[in-house]
Design an enzyme around this catalytic site. Structure first.
Site, PDB file in Angstrom:
ATOM      1  N   ASP A   5       0.858  -1.185   0.000  1.00 32.75           N
ATOM      2  CA  ASP A   5       0.000   0.000   0.000  1.00 32.75           C
ATOM      3  C   ASP A   5       0.899   1.243   0.000  1.00 32.75           C
ATOM      4  O   ASP A   5       1.899   1.297   0.721  1.00 32.75           O
ATOM      5  CB  ASP A   5      -0.929  -0.012   1.228  1.00 32.75           C
ATOM      6  CG  ASP A   5      -2.063   0.982   1.097  1.00 32.75           C
ATOM      7  OD1 ASP A   5      -3.221   0.550   0.991  1.00 32.75           O
ATOM      8  OD2 ASP A   5      -1.784   2.209   1.093  1.00 32.75           O
ATOM      9  N   ASN A  64     -12.926  -3.194   2.116  1.00 33.83           N
ATOM     10  CA  ASN A  64     -13.847  -2.078   2.310  1.00 33.83           C
ATOM     11  C   ASN A  64     -14.798  -2.010   1.114  1.00 33.83           C
ATOM     12  O   ASN A  64     -14.352  -2.080  -0.035  1.00 33.83           O
ATOM     13  CB  ASN A  64     -13.065  -0.761   2.424  1.00 33.83           C
ATOM     14  CG  ASN A  64     -12.247  -0.690   3.703  1.00 33.83           C
ATOM     15  OD1 ASN A  64     -12.703  -1.110   4.765  1.00 33.83           O
ATOM     16  ND2 ASN A  64     -11.028  -0.181   3.598  1.00 33.83           N
ATOM     17  N   GLY A  88     -15.586   3.363   3.641  1.00 34.96           N
ATOM     18  CA  GLY A  88     -14.469   4.219   3.233  1.00 34.96           C
ATOM     19  C   GLY A  88     -13.707   3.717   2.024  1.00 34.96           C
ATOM     20  O   GLY A  88     -12.531   4.038   1.852  1.00 34.96           O
ATOM     21  N   HIS A 119     -10.074  -5.049  -3.544  1.00 36.72           N
ATOM     22  CA  HIS A 119      -8.762  -5.363  -2.984  1.00 36.72           C
ATOM     23  C   HIS A 119      -8.910  -5.822  -1.547  1.00 36.72           C
ATOM     24  O   HIS A 119      -9.763  -5.321  -0.809  1.00 36.72           O
ATOM     25  CB  HIS A 119      -7.816  -4.149  -3.055  1.00 36.72           C
ATOM     26  CG  HIS A 119      -8.425  -2.876  -2.572  1.00 36.72           C
ATOM     27  ND1 HIS A 119      -9.295  -2.125  -3.350  1.00 36.72           N
ATOM     28  CD2 HIS A 119      -8.312  -2.214  -1.398  1.00 36.72           C
ATOM     29  CE1 HIS A 119      -9.674  -1.056  -2.669  1.00 36.72           C
ATOM     30  NE2 HIS A 119      -9.096  -1.090  -1.471  1.00 36.72           N
ATOM     31  N   HIS A 144      -7.048  -5.774   1.926  1.00 35.49           N
ATOM     32  CA  HIS A 144      -5.943  -5.202   2.704  1.00 35.49           C
ATOM     33  C   HIS A 144      -5.412  -6.283   3.637  1.00 35.49           C
ATOM     34  O   HIS A 144      -6.200  -6.941   4.327  1.00 35.49           O
ATOM     35  CB  HIS A 144      -6.435  -4.070   3.615  1.00 35.49           C
ATOM     36  CG  HIS A 144      -6.900  -2.834   2.921  1.00 35.49           C
ATOM     37  ND1 HIS A 144      -6.115  -1.710   2.803  1.00 35.49           N
ATOM     38  CD2 HIS A 144      -8.080  -2.535   2.333  1.00 35.49           C
ATOM     39  CE1 HIS A 144      -6.795  -0.766   2.176  1.00 35.49           C
ATOM     40  NE2 HIS A 144      -7.986  -1.237   1.881  1.00 35.49           N
TER      41      HIS A 144
END
Ligand code: AMP
Ligand code: ZN
Length: 114
Positions: free
Chosen positions: A30, A87, A93, A100, A102
């Protein structure tokens, strides 16, 4: 999709710090990490969010989670623990509309999330 940031990363027209690559997916750091380990796992195929996934994508979604777990094991933080998050849309958010996972680890993570 040519206007999608992560499709551009898949195509290689935008650089990324890749940690994983296979026929179905990509893993990369990231750009704005929230933990010592913060890696994103994405499908090569464009899917805007989990809301757009269909039964056809079941294996692909599992593949992303497996790739994340493998990365955590191989980088020595699987036993200590980590979090995997997807998300979806405004209330969560989501800012990049290419699905994706995280992977966050390397420190204790608060729960519940804010
Ligand atoms: P989300 O808010 O769940 O949609 O997460 C999008 C993530 O993508 C954020 O954590 C961003 O820091 C990250 N991000 C945005 N642009 C890039 C980029 N060019 N390379 C790597 N990560 C990025
Ligand atoms: Zn995309």
């Amino acid at each position: 999709m040519s206007d999608c940031l992560f499709c551009r990363i898949v195509a290689g027209t935008i650089p990324s710090r890749k940690v994983h690559e296979d026929e179905l997916s990509l893993g990369f750091h990231d750009i704005s990490p929230h933990a010592p380990q913060h890696v994103l796992f994405i499908p090569r195929k464009h899917l805007s969010s989990l809301n757009e996934a269909t039964a056809e994508d079941r294996e692909l979604l599992g593949h992303l989670l497996f790739s994340a777990a493998k990365y955590a094991r191989e980088n020595g933080f699987a036993d200590a623990g980590y979090r995997t998050v997807i998300n979806t849309n405004r209330d969560a958010g989501q800012t990049v509309f290419h699905i994706h996972v995280h992977l966050l680890g390397g420190r204790a993570l608060a729960w519940p999330p804010g």
